[in-house]
Design a protein around this motif. Structure first.
Motif, PDB file in Angstrom:
ATOM      1  N   PRO A   1      -4.027  29.019  81.395  1.00 21.52           N
ATOM      2  CA  PRO A   1      -2.727  29.568  81.023  1.00 21.52           C
ATOM      3  C   PRO A   1      -1.565  28.619  81.337  1.00 21.52           C
ATOM      4  CG  PRO A   1      -3.979  31.188  82.244  1.00 21.52           C
ATOM      5  CD  PRO A   1      -4.734  29.917  82.315  1.00 21.52           C
ATOM      6  N   LEU A   2      -1.683  27.848  82.412  1.00 22.67           N
ATOM      7  CA  LEU A   2      -0.641  26.889  82.751  1.00 22.67           C
ATOM      8  C   LEU A   2      -0.537  25.807  81.674  1.00 22.67           C
ATOM      9  CD1 LEU A   2       1.443  25.914  84.839  1.00 22.67           C
ATOM     10  CD2 LEU A   2      -0.383  24.508  85.801  1.00 22.67           C
ATOM     11  N   LEU A   3      -1.664  25.313  81.193  1.00 24.13           N
ATOM     12  CA  LEU A   3      -1.647  24.300  80.135  1.00 24.13           C
ATOM     13  C   LEU A   3      -1.120  24.874  78.824  1.00 24.13           C
ATOM     14  CD1 LEU A   3      -4.959  22.375  80.890  1.00 24.13           C
ATOM     15  CD2 LEU A   3      -2.617  21.682  81.400  1.00 24.13           C
ATOM     16  N   VAL A   4      -1.444  26.127  78.523  1.00 21.88           N
ATOM     17  CA  VAL A   4      -0.899  26.768  77.324  1.00 21.88           C
ATOM     18  C   VAL A   4       0.616  26.900  77.458  1.00 21.88           C
ATOM     19  CG1 VAL A   4      -0.820  28.938  76.029  1.00 21.88           C
ATOM     20  CG2 VAL A   4      -3.019  27.958  76.681  1.00 21.88           C
ATOM     21  N   LEU A   5       1.100  27.220  78.646  1.00 26.12           N
ATOM     22  CA  LEU A   5       2.535  27.314  78.880  1.00 26.12           C
ATOM     23  C   LEU A   5       3.210  25.955  78.675  1.00 26.12           C
ATOM     24  CD1 LEU A   5       4.963  29.033  79.894  1.00 26.12           C
ATOM     25  CD2 LEU A   5       4.405  28.156  82.171  1.00 26.12           C
ATOM     26  N   VAL A   6       2.604  24.887  79.195  1.00 20.71           N
ATOM     27  CA  VAL A   6       3.159  23.540  79.010  1.00 20.71           C
ATOM     28  C   VAL A   6       3.221  23.200  77.523  1.00 20.71           C
ATOM     29  CG1 VAL A   6       2.690  21.077  79.371  1.00 20.71           C
ATOM     30  CG2 VAL A   6       2.525  22.665  81.277  1.00 20.71           C
ATOM     31  N   MET A   7       2.157  23.503  76.781  1.00 24.51           N
ATOM     32  CA  MET A   7       2.144  23.210  75.344  1.00 24.51           C
ATOM     33  C   MET A   7       3.186  24.037  74.591  1.00 24.51           C
ATOM     34  SD  MET A   7      -1.878  22.689  74.415  1.00 24.51           S
ATOM     35  CE  MET A   7      -2.471  24.126  75.258  1.00 24.51           C
ATOM     36  N   THR A   8       3.350  25.296  74.969  1.00 19.35           N
ATOM     37  CA  THR A   8       4.321  26.168  74.309  1.00 19.35           C
ATOM     38  C   THR A   8       5.745  25.664  74.535  1.00 19.35           C
ATOM     39  OG1 THR A   8       2.837  28.041  74.622  1.00 19.35           O
ATOM     40  CG2 THR A   8       5.137  28.540  74.123  1.00 19.35           C
ATOM     41  N   VAL A   9       6.052  25.287  75.763  1.00 15.72           N
ATOM     42  CA  VAL A   9       7.382  24.761  76.071  1.00 15.72           C
ATOM     43  C   VAL A   9       7.617  23.467  75.300  1.00 15.72           C
ATOM     44  CG1 VAL A   9       8.787  23.748  77.919  1.00 15.72           C
ATOM     45  CG2 VAL A   9       7.552  25.879  78.299  1.00 15.72           C
ATOM     46  N   HIS A  10       6.598  22.617  75.220  1.00 17.02           N
ATOM     47  CA  HIS A  10       6.718  21.349  74.495  1.00 17.02           C
ATOM     48  C   HIS A  10       6.997  21.599  73.014  1.00 17.02           C
ATOM     49  CE1 HIS A  10       5.886  17.310  73.135  1.00 17.02           C
ATOM     50  NE2 HIS A  10       4.877  17.729  72.418  1.00 17.02           N
ATOM     51  N   ILE A  11       6.284  22.507  72.398  1.00 15.68           N
ATOM     52  CA  ILE A  11       6.460  22.786  70.968  1.00 15.68           C
ATOM     53  C   ILE A  11       7.835  23.405  70.717  1.00 15.68           C
ATOM     54  CG2 ILE A  11       5.647  24.251  69.086  1.00 15.68           C
ATOM     55  CD1 ILE A  11       2.812  23.684  70.085  1.00 15.68           C
TER      56      ILE A  11
END
Length: 124
Positions: free
Chosen positions: A96-106
């Motif tokens: 979930p932390l990596l998904v959060l990082v990707m979401t913020v990046h996008i």
């Protein structure tokens, strides 16, 4: 000199459409010129910065967690439901932390593109 057509066969002519030629000329005349769109170089620099930040943040987490559990032995000594906390963190909290990082990046990239479009053409 091309051979004469045989008797009984229709003659073939090449058909060109002046309207098509006009449409091609009009399309090339209205094609984007330098300075008509957003500053592509600035957008690309922003995307590169954001990508590097996301990659460094993700790599930092992946490096810090194992080092933390290795250096602080008491964290890894405890057991929860027969599993060590290091594996629980890696299996349950890291995705979930990596998904959060990707979401913020996008979202940042989309906002960067929207700002570039809103600013409009750059004139030099």
């Amino acid at each position: 000199m091309p051979p004469a057509p045989r008797q009984g066969t229709p003659r073939r002519d090449t058909v060109t459409a002046p309207a098509t030629q006009r449409a091609l000329r009009a399309a090339s005349a209205s094609a984007a010129r330098p300075g008509d769109g957003p500053d592509v170089a600035a957008v690309m620099r922003g995307q590169l910065r954001s990508g590097l930040r996301a990659a460094l943040g993700g790599a930092g987490v992946l490096i810090v967690l194992p080092a933390l559990f290795t250096l602080v032995g008491q964290l890894n000594a405890a057991h929860f439901s027969g599993m060590r906390p290091g594996w629980l963190v890696v299996g349950a909290l890291l995705p979930p932390l990596l998904v959060l990082v990707m979401t913020v990046h996008i979202r940042f990239l989309e906002r960067l593109d929207a700002e570039a479009e809103r600013k409009g053409p750059t004139r030099r």
